[in-house]
Enzyme design. Structure first.
Site, PDB file in Angstrom:
ATOM      1  N   TYR A   1       1.177  -0.703  -0.104  1.00 32.48           N
ATOM      2  CA  TYR A   1      -0.021  -0.108   0.013  1.00 32.48           C
ATOM      3  C   TYR A   1       1.256   1.224   0.209  1.00 32.48           C
ATOM      4  CZ  TYR A   1      -3.873  -2.985  -0.166  1.00 32.48           C
ATOM      5  OH  TYR A   1      -4.939  -4.188  -0.428  1.00 32.48           O
TER       6      TYR A   1
ATOM      7  N   ARG B   1       1.446   1.729  -4.042  1.00 30.25           N
ATOM      8  CA  ARG B   1       0.392   2.570  -4.930  1.00 30.25           C
ATOM      9  C   ARG B   1       0.056   3.757  -3.396  1.00 30.25           C
ATOM     10  NH1 ARG B   1      -4.348  -1.613  -3.401  1.00 30.25           N
ATOM     11  NH2 ARG B   1      -5.364   0.121  -5.141  1.00 30.25           N
TER      12      ARG B   1
ATOM     13  N   ASP C   1      -8.277   5.161  -4.931  1.00 30.89           N
ATOM     14  CA  ASP C   1      -6.949   6.573  -5.037  1.00 30.89           C
ATOM     15  C   ASP C   1      -8.050   7.814  -5.159  1.00 30.89           C
ATOM     16  OD1 ASP C   1      -9.013   7.761  -7.228  1.00 30.89           O
ATOM     17  OD2 ASP C   1      -8.339   5.689  -8.399  1.00 30.89           O
TER      18      ASP C   1
ATOM     19  N   HIS D   1     -14.631   0.919  -0.562  1.00 35.39           N
ATOM     20  CA  HIS D   1     -13.243   0.159  -0.050  1.00 35.39           C
ATOM     21  C   HIS D   1     -12.467   0.521   0.652  1.00 35.39           C
ATOM     22  CE1 HIS D   1     -14.556  -3.412  -3.970  1.00 35.39           C
ATOM     23  NE2 HIS D   1     -15.644  -3.059  -2.723  1.00 35.39           N
TER      24      HIS D   1
ATOM     25  N   GLY E   1     -15.792   1.348 -15.731  1.00 36.79           N
ATOM     26  CA  GLY E   1     -14.598   1.063 -15.596  1.00 36.79           C
ATOM     27  C   GLY E   1     -14.959   0.081 -14.668  1.00 36.79           C
ATOM     28  N   THR E   2     -15.743  -0.578 -14.480  1.00 40.35           N
ATOM     29  CA  THR E   2     -15.664  -1.835 -13.346  1.00 40.35           C
ATOM     30  C   THR E   2     -16.005  -3.252 -14.549  1.00 40.35           C
ATOM     31  OG1 THR E   2     -16.157  -2.962 -11.155  1.00 40.35           O
ATOM     32  CG2 THR E   2     -17.924  -0.857 -12.573  1.00 40.35           C
TER      33      THR E   2
ATOM     34  N   LEU F   1     -14.362  -0.212 -21.766  1.00 43.21           N
ATOM     35  CA  LEU F   1     -13.807  -0.471 -22.688  1.00 43.21           C
ATOM     36  C   LEU F   1     -14.366  -2.045 -22.716  1.00 43.21           C
ATOM     37  CD1 LEU F   1     -10.942   0.605 -23.872  1.00 43.21           C
ATOM     38  CD2 LEU F   1      -9.911  -0.919 -21.964  1.00 43.21           C
TER      39      LEU F   1
ATOM     40  N   ALA G   1     -13.306   5.171 -20.985  1.00 42.31           N
ATOM     41  CA  ALA G   1     -13.442   6.802 -19.889  1.00 42.31           C
ATOM     42  C   ALA G   1     -13.098   7.712 -19.977  1.00 42.31           C
ATOM     43  CB  ALA G   1     -12.719   5.735 -18.749  1.00 42.31           C
TER      44      ALA G   1
HETATM   45  P1  OAD Z   1     -10.697  -4.540 -12.539  1.00 48.67           P
HETATM   46  O1  OAD Z   1      -9.050  -4.710 -12.825  1.00 48.67           O
HETATM   47  O2  OAD Z   1     -11.641  -5.895 -12.544  1.00 48.67           O
HETATM   48  O3  OAD Z   1     -11.419  -4.094 -13.821  1.00 48.67           O
HETATM   49  C1  OAD Z   1     -11.362  -3.191 -14.516  1.00 48.67           C
HETATM   50  C2  OAD Z   1     -12.182  -2.454 -15.433  1.00 48.67           C
HETATM   51  O4  OAD Z   1     -11.876  -1.651 -16.542  1.00 48.67           O
HETATM   52  C3  OAD Z   1     -12.949  -3.612 -17.017  1.00 48.67           C
HETATM   53  O5  OAD Z   1     -13.561  -3.726 -17.170  1.00 48.67           O
HETATM   54  C4  OAD Z   1     -11.341  -3.425 -17.890  1.00 48.67           C
HETATM   55  O6  OAD Z   1     -12.350  -3.398 -19.202  1.00 48.67           O
HETATM   56  C5  OAD Z   1     -11.810  -1.298 -17.515  1.00 48.67           C
HETATM   57  N1  OAD Z   1     -11.090  -0.518 -17.944  1.00 48.67           N
HETATM   58  C6  OAD Z   1      -9.840  -0.979 -18.305  1.00 48.67           C
HETATM   59  N2  OAD Z   1      -9.189   0.419 -18.644  1.00 48.67           N
HETATM   60  C7  OAD Z   1     -10.473   1.566 -19.402  1.00 48.67           C
HETATM   61  C8  OAD Z   1     -10.798   2.878 -19.479  1.00 48.67           C
HETATM   62  N3  OAD Z   1      -9.518   2.873 -19.989  1.00 48.67           N
HETATM   63  N4  OAD Z   1     -11.852   2.847 -19.527  1.00 48.67           N
HETATM   64  C9  OAD Z   1     -12.963   2.442 -19.059  1.00 48.67           C
HETATM   65  N5  OAD Z   1     -12.519   1.571 -18.933  1.00 48.67           N
HETATM   66  C10 OAD Z   1     -11.410   0.593 -18.515  1.00 48.67           C
HETATM   67  O7  OAD Z   1     -10.917  -3.068 -11.271  1.00 48.67           O
HETATM   68  P2  OAD Z   1     -12.517  -2.937 -10.463  1.00 48.67           P
HETATM   69  O8  OAD Z   1     -13.709  -3.799 -11.090  1.00 48.67           O
HETATM   70  O9  OAD Z   1     -12.585  -1.843 -10.251  1.00 48.67           O
HETATM   71  O10 OAD Z   1     -11.116  -4.113  -4.253  1.00 48.67           O
HETATM   72  O11 OAD Z   1     -12.140  -4.351  -9.224  1.00 48.67           O
HETATM   73  C11 OAD Z   1     -12.845  -4.014  -7.817  1.00 48.67           C
HETATM   74  C12 OAD Z   1     -12.440  -5.018  -6.733  1.00 48.67           C
HETATM   75  O12 OAD Z   1     -11.494  -5.780  -7.241  1.00 48.67           O
HETATM   76  C13 OAD Z   1     -11.261  -3.803  -6.537  1.00 48.67           C
HETATM   77  O13 OAD Z   1     -12.076  -2.457  -5.926  1.00 48.67           O
HETATM   78  C14 OAD Z   1     -10.569  -4.128  -6.027  1.00 48.67           C
HETATM   79  C15 OAD Z   1     -10.513  -5.431  -6.393  1.00 48.67           C
HETATM   80  O14 OAD Z   1      -9.952  -6.382  -6.305  1.00 48.67           O
HETATM   81  C16 OAD Z   1     -10.388  -4.249  -3.464  1.00 48.67           C
HETATM   82  O15 OAD Z   1      -8.830  -4.875  -3.584  1.00 48.67           O
HETATM   83  C17 OAD Z   1     -11.333  -5.364  -2.218  1.00 48.67           C
END
Ligand code: OAD
Length: 235
Positions: free
Chosen positions: A56, A59, A96, A111, A177-178, A204, A221
Site C-alpha cells: 500500500y 500504491r 485513489d 473500499h 470502468g469496473t 472499455l 472512460a
Molecule cells: P478490474 O481490474 O477488475 O476491472 C477494470 C475494468 O475497467 C475492466 O472491465 C476493464 O475493461 C475496464 N477498463 C480498463 N481500462 C479502461 C479505460 N481506459 N476506460 C474504461 N474502462 C477501462 O477493477 P475493478 O472492477 O475496479 O477490490 O475491481 C473491483 C475490485 O476488485 C477493486 O476495488 C479491488 C479489486 O480486487 C479490493 O481490493 C477489495
C-alpha cells in the site's frame, strides 16, 4: 426521454487507468503482479504485515505521480452542476483520490482510501500520507499500530446502507470502468434494475454483468464519460 432526477454512479479501476494507475484484472494488472491472498486479506496482513504495508505504501507513492483524467473532471463537473435537479451520488471502489482531485466532493469510497489510516489500537481513522512500513505512531493514541484504511477481502465494504438507500431512489444507475467481478458492487446494477432504474455501463469492454444494463457504451472512460456528462446536462 424519461425524467431523470436521482443518479447513482459506480466507478472502478478503469476510470483511473488513463491516469496511469494499474487496474486489477486487465493484462499486467495488480492481481497478476501480486497474490490477492497475500496483500488484500486480513490473514495476509497477520502473516506478513511488512509485505502488506509495503504494497500500500507503493500504491500511495504512485498517486503522487498521476493526475486526474477527463473522466474524473467530467464527473466533478456533473456533481457540481446537477445541483437542484436531483441527487447524485458517486460511489467508487477505488482507493485513489483522483475523483476528489477532479473536483468531486461527495464521493463515497466503499473500499476505503489509500490516504487514510486506521489504528488497530484505538480504532480511530485519520488522513495519512507517507510510509506506513516505517510504523509511524497513531496521531491519537501514539501506538505504532496503523493499517491502511482499505477494505480487504473478507471485510465489509463501507457505508452499504447509504449506498442501497441511494440505489432505491435512483432513476439512473451508471457503472464506469469496473469488471463486475467483485461483490457487493457487482450486484448494484441488479438492485437498481429491481428498483426501476435505467442502467448504463461505460467501459472499455463488456463487464461480467453486462447483460443487466439497458445500454453499454464501449471505449476509454476519458472519452466516453465527458460525452455522456455533456449529454445528461443538456437534457
Ligand atoms: P478490474 O481490474 O477488475 O476491472 C477494470 C475494468 O475497467 C475492466 O472491465 C476493464 O475493461 C475496464 N477498463 C480498463 N481500462 C479502461 C479505460 N481506459 N476506460 C474504461 N474502462 C477501462 O477493477 P475493478 O472492477 O475496479 O477490490 O475491481 C473491483 C475490485 O476488485 C477493486 O476495488 C479491488 C479489486 O480486487 C479490493 O481490493 C477489495
Amino acid at each position: 426521454m424519461e425524467d431523470i432526477r436521482n443518479i447513482v454512479i459506480l466507478t472502478g479501476a478503469g476510470i483511473s487507468a488513463e491516469s496511469g494507475i494499474d487496474t486489477f484484472r486487465d493484462a499486467g494488472g495488480l492481481w497478476e503482479q501480486h497474490r490477492v491472498e497475500d496483500v488484500a486479506t486480513p490473514e495476509g496482513f497477520a502473516r506478513d504485515p511488512d509485505l502488506v504495508l509495503g504494497f500500500y505504501d507503493m500504491r500511495r507513492e504512485a498517486l503522487a505521480r498521476v493526475e486526474p483524467n477527463p473522466a474524473h473532471h467530467a464527473l466533478g463537473r456533473l456533481e457540481r452542476e446537477w445541483g437542484e435537479r436531483g441527487n447524485l451520488l458517486i460511489v467508487t471502489q477505488n482507493v485513489d483520490d483522483l475523483h476528489e482531485r477532479g473536483g468531486a466532493k461527495g464521493v463515497l469510497h466503499m473500499h476505503g482510501e489509500l490516504k487514510s489510516a486506521l489504528c488497530l489500537a484505538c480504532e480511530m481513522r485519520c488522513p495519512f500520507d507517507g510510509a506506513m512500513s516505517d510504523r509511524p505512531p497513531c496521531p491519537v493514541c501514539q501506538a505504532p499500530s496503523l493499517r491502511p484504511d482499505v477494505v480487504w477481502f473478507g471485510e465489509m465494504p463501507y457505508q452499504m446502507e447509504r449506498i442501497y438507500a441511494a440505489i432505491r431512489k435512483a432513476d439512473l444507475f451508471v457503472s464506469i470502468g469496473t469488471s463486475g467481478a467483485v461483490y457487493p458492487a457487482a450486484g448494484f446494477v441488479r438492485d437498481a434494475l429491481d428498483c426501476g432504474a435505467r442502467t448504463l455501463e461505460l467501459n472499455l469492454e463488456r463487464s461480467e454483468g453486462s447483460h443487466w444494463f439497458h445500454e453499454s457504451r464501449l471505449g476509454p472512460a476519458g472519452e466516453l464519460v465527458p460525452l455522456w456528462v455533456e449529454e445528461v446536462l443538456a437534457r
